[in-house]
Write an enzyme that holds these catalytic residues in place. Structure first.
Site: not given
Ligand code: ASP
Length: 306
Positions: A173, A202, A204, A224, A227
């Site tokens: 991310t 959906v 975070d 990141t 989530g």
């Molecule tokens: N936080 C993101 C999610 O859970 C994924 C990530 O940060 O790699 O959608």
């Protein structure tokens, strides 16, 4: 008029186990974004503009799990989430579960600027994109070979659990936080989510206080990681709360990640900038890719490893 302050910006390219062959590309991707963001800040433009542009550049870079190169959901489709947040009055815009949009961060910015809402999802967000002239793309324009391969492999892997993705290979991310010459802060985050996510899931990223937070009275944060745990911890808001209590920027990032780990067994990382422009970065995943340009104008980048 308040005295101009020296701007600063930090970007991240995700917190996970970044394989060595992606280190250089991830660092370069972060550097390209941070340099463009810094140029915008130095020219006197706003932090919100700088973080949006930094994230847009990373969305266009296939190395990261955002925009082009995003991972696929359980049924092989790309659904993207993004948020921008302005420290001035904590004003934000976000989109969730958007398909066929190459730069969801630009759409999130339009939500902030042109609607009375904070978050548009799915079909409605896509209709809004057409109205504000954000171009559509084909799903195949977003899919890269690496993610197609991962999708095929994970389909067969019945034991896979989402948190495993952050201890092992996943995808990054992207996010950015900045302070401009007027001392205003902003944050932006964009993602393709997590592997094997259900359609419509959906994470975070587009949620205020989870994937990002910014308040001129404290600072800004972009998160990141896994989530579902970041949301429980409201990781970005938690980091900004520590800033508001006058903890140092680095300590605020560290405390927020520790809290998420101790309380929720969470996995991830966060970047912060405080209201004086000091940076912080913390993660409890094996690695986190980042680049920053300090108030002194010095560039630092790398794969933070623990
Ligand atoms: N936080 C993101 C999610 O859970 C994924 C990530 O940060 O790699 O959608």
């Amino acid at each position: 008029m308040t005295k101009p302050v020296k701007p600063a910006i930090i970007v991240h390219g995700g917190a996970w186990k970044i394989p060595k062959y992606l280190w250089k590309k991830s660092i370069m991707g972060c550097e390209d974004a941070v340099k463009e963001g810094y140029k915008i800040l130095i020219s006197g433009e706003s932090a919100i503009k700088a973080v949006t542009e930094a994230v847009r550049i990373m969305e266009n870079n296939q190395v990261f799990d955002a925009g082009v190169g995003a991972l696929l959901n359980l049924i092989g489709e790309v659904e993207l989430d993004a948020i921008v947040i302005d420290g001035e009055n904590v004003t934000s815009g976000a989109v969730a579960v958007v398909r066929n949009i190459k730069n969801p961060i630009l759409l999130a910015l339009k939500v902030m600027e042109l609607t009375p809402h904070r978050l548009l999802a799915g079909k409605g967000a896509e209709m809004f994109a057409a109205e504000v002239d954000i171009p559509k793309c084909k799903t195949t324009d977003l899919i890269v070979g690496r993610e197609l391969k991962r999708y095929e492999q994970l389909k067969k892997n019945k034991k896979f659990k989402i948190p495993d993705a952050f201890r092992d290979k996943h995808g990054g991310t992207v996010g950015a936080v900045a302070i401009d010459i007027n001392g205003k802060v902003a944050a932006a985050t964009s993602t393709g989510g997590v592997p094997k996510k259900l359609p419509g899931r959906v994470g975070d990223t587009p949620i205020i206080g989870s994937g990002a937070f910014a308040d001129n009275r404290a600072g800004a944060a972009s998160a990141t990681g896994w989530g579902e745990s970041i949301m429980k911890a409201a990781l970005s808001k938690t980091a900004c709360d520590y800033l508001a209590k006058n903890h140092l920027a680095q300590r605020s990032a560290t405390l927020a990640v520790k809290e998420m780990e101790n309380r929720w067994n969470g996995l991830g990382g966060v970047i912060v900038v405080d209201k004086k422009g000091n940076p912080g970065i913390a993660h409890n995943t094996p690695q986190m890719a980042y680049a920053r340009i300090s108030r002194a104008g010095t560039l630092k980048s790398g794969i933070a490893t623990r």
